[in-house]
Write a protein that holds these residues in place. Structure first.
Motif, PDB file in Angstrom:
ATOM      1  N   LEU A  16     -15.083   0.527 -11.781  1.00 55.31           N
ATOM      2  CA  LEU A  16     -15.014  -0.109 -10.512  1.00 55.31           C
ATOM      3  C   LEU A  16     -14.360   0.955  -9.470  1.00 55.31           C
ATOM      4  CD1 LEU A  16     -13.873  -3.667 -11.594  1.00 55.31           C
ATOM      5  CD2 LEU A  16     -16.213  -2.983 -10.905  1.00 55.31           C
ATOM      6  N   VAL A  17     -14.642   0.628  -8.150  1.00 56.66           N
ATOM      7  CA  VAL A  17     -14.193   1.357  -6.930  1.00 56.66           C
ATOM      8  C   VAL A  17     -13.301   0.359  -6.202  1.00 56.66           C
ATOM      9  CG1 VAL A  17     -14.622   2.480  -4.847  1.00 56.66           C
ATOM     10  CG2 VAL A  17     -16.002   2.899  -6.983  1.00 56.66           C
ATOM     11  N   PHE A  18     -11.999   0.931  -5.924  1.00 58.14           N
ATOM     12  CA  PHE A  18     -11.128   0.209  -5.239  1.00 58.14           C
ATOM     13  C   PHE A  18     -10.601   0.902  -4.007  1.00 58.14           C
ATOM     14  CE2 PHE A  18     -10.368  -1.006  -9.529  1.00 58.14           C
ATOM     15  CZ  PHE A  18     -10.314  -2.465  -9.471  1.00 58.14           C
ATOM     16  N   THR A  19      -9.802   0.471  -2.962  1.00 56.85           N
ATOM     17  CA  THR A  19      -9.370   1.143  -1.692  1.00 56.85           C
ATOM     18  C   THR A  19      -7.857   1.074  -2.090  1.00 56.85           C
ATOM     19  OG1 THR A  19      -9.557  -0.639  -0.462  1.00 56.85           O
ATOM     20  CG2 THR A  19     -11.288   0.902  -0.392  1.00 56.85           C
TER      21      THR A  19
ATOM     22  N   GLY B  89      -0.295  -0.797   1.660  1.00 60.43           N
ATOM     23  CA  GLY B  89      -0.225  -0.061   0.611  1.00 60.43           C
ATOM     24  C   GLY B  89      -0.904  -0.941  -0.756  1.00 60.43           C
ATOM     25  N   GLU B  90      -1.602  -1.918  -0.727  1.00 54.40           N
ATOM     26  CA  GLU B  90      -2.046  -2.576  -1.692  1.00 54.40           C
ATOM     27  C   GLU B  90      -3.524  -2.189  -2.030  1.00 54.40           C
ATOM     28  OE1 GLU B  90      -2.074  -6.952  -1.273  1.00 54.40           O
ATOM     29  OE2 GLU B  90      -0.031  -7.045  -0.693  1.00 54.40           O
ATOM     30  N   ILE B  91      -3.600  -2.255  -3.289  1.00 59.72           N
ATOM     31  CA  ILE B  91      -5.119  -1.906  -3.883  1.00 59.72           C
ATOM     32  C   ILE B  91      -6.108  -2.855  -4.058  1.00 59.72           C
ATOM     33  CG2 ILE B  91      -6.338  -1.037  -5.952  1.00 59.72           C
ATOM     34  CD1 ILE B  91      -3.690   0.324  -6.886  1.00 59.72           C
ATOM     35  N   SER B  92      -7.255  -2.781  -3.351  1.00 59.97           N
ATOM     36  CA  SER B  92      -8.225  -3.916  -3.171  1.00 59.97           C
ATOM     37  C   SER B  92      -9.581  -3.378  -3.283  1.00 59.97           C
ATOM     38  CB  SER B  92      -7.821  -4.574  -1.591  1.00 59.97           C
ATOM     39  OG  SER B  92      -8.062  -3.772  -0.706  1.00 59.97           O
ATOM     40  N   PHE B  93     -10.427  -4.274  -3.242  1.00 57.98           N
ATOM     41  CA  PHE B  93     -11.766  -4.031  -3.105  1.00 57.98           C
ATOM     42  C   PHE B  93     -12.230  -3.757  -1.625  1.00 57.98           C
ATOM     43  CE2 PHE B  93     -11.881  -6.478  -7.102  1.00 57.98           C
ATOM     44  CZ  PHE B  93     -12.294  -5.357  -7.946  1.00 57.98           C
ATOM     45  N   PRO B  94     -13.251  -3.162  -1.402  1.00 60.97           N
ATOM     46  CA  PRO B  94     -13.537  -2.973   0.342  1.00 60.97           C
ATOM     47  C   PRO B  94     -13.903  -4.283   0.835  1.00 60.97           C
ATOM     48  CG  PRO B  94     -14.575  -1.370  -1.468  1.00 60.97           C
ATOM     49  CD  PRO B  94     -14.054  -2.178  -2.165  1.00 60.97           C
TER      50      PRO B  94
ATOM     51  N   GLU C  31      -5.884   4.590   2.465  1.00 67.59           N
ATOM     52  CA  GLU C  31      -5.416   5.744   2.172  1.00 67.59           C
ATOM     53  C   GLU C  31      -6.099   6.644   1.111  1.00 67.59           C
ATOM     54  OE1 GLU C  31      -2.026   8.106   2.267  1.00 67.59           O
ATOM     55  OE2 GLU C  31      -2.016   6.046   3.551  1.00 67.59           O
ATOM     56  N   THR C  32      -6.578   6.184   0.099  1.00 64.99           N
ATOM     57  CA  THR C  32      -7.388   6.815  -0.779  1.00 64.99           C
ATOM     58  C   THR C  32      -8.337   5.915  -1.409  1.00 64.99           C
ATOM     59  OG1 THR C  32      -7.366   8.051  -2.511  1.00 64.99           O
ATOM     60  CG2 THR C  32      -5.696   6.561  -2.613  1.00 64.99           C
TER      61      THR C  32
END
Length: 169
Positions: free
Chosen positions: A24-27, A38-43, A112-113
């Motif tokens: 899976l791809v996250f942002t 700063g959190e990791i989420s789905f687009p 951020e990435t």
């Protein structure tokens, strides 16, 4: 988690490598953002206007955030809406298959990435953990891959997806 929330939003759950070795791809959101910094989420994000279809919202936001063209996504289904506690969103997740060429152009104003994790890594990193958020301790599902912590609505969406996939995927 039930789908409370007043503000409609949608996310794309981009899946690559399916069915052999799915991931899976996250942002990872910029630290200085007012909401979910700063959190990791789905687009994904809020609907632009009430007439916008939520699937369109998810695809539009994925293109805005990581330059994932809607035409390169094969939408294969939707997961149940997830409510957020603090921001009062009702998030509609859409699962989309994407190619294995994971070259993205993150929007520096928001992202951020871009992170890509295999489902096997995510399953291995699952745990119920005690986190303190806004001074309040909570016990919540989390996924840890390396130094990356996935929690909150994103972790709940991920759990819904994992429950629906065969355990060897």
């Amino acid at each position: 988690m039930d789908a409370h929330g007043r503000t409609e939003a949608a996310v794309l759950v981009p899946m690559f490598g399916f069915p052999e070795n799915p991931g899976l791809v996250f942002t990872e959101r910029r630290q200085d953002l007012r909401r979910h910094g700063g959190e990791i989420s789905f687009p994904g994000g809020r609907r632009d206007h009430p007439a916008e279809e939520l699937l369109t919202t998810a695809l539009r936001e994925a293109e805005e955030e990581i330059d994932l063209a809607p035409a390169s996504v094969e939408v294969v289904g939707a997961l149940p809406p997830i409510g957020t506690f603090v921001t009062n969103y009702k998030v509609h997740p859409y699962v989309g298959l994407i190619g294995d060429d994971l070259r993205f152009d993150p929007n520096p104003a928001e992202v951020e990435t871009v992170l890509a994790f295999r489902l096997a890594q995510l399953r291995q990193g699952f745990g119920m953990r005690r986190l303190v958020r806004r001074g309040v301790p909570i016990r919540t599902p989390t996924y840890v891959v390396g130094e990356h912590l996935i929690w909150g609505a994103t972790a709940r969406i991920l759990g819904e997806l994992i429950q629906r996939l065969p355990p060897d995927r």
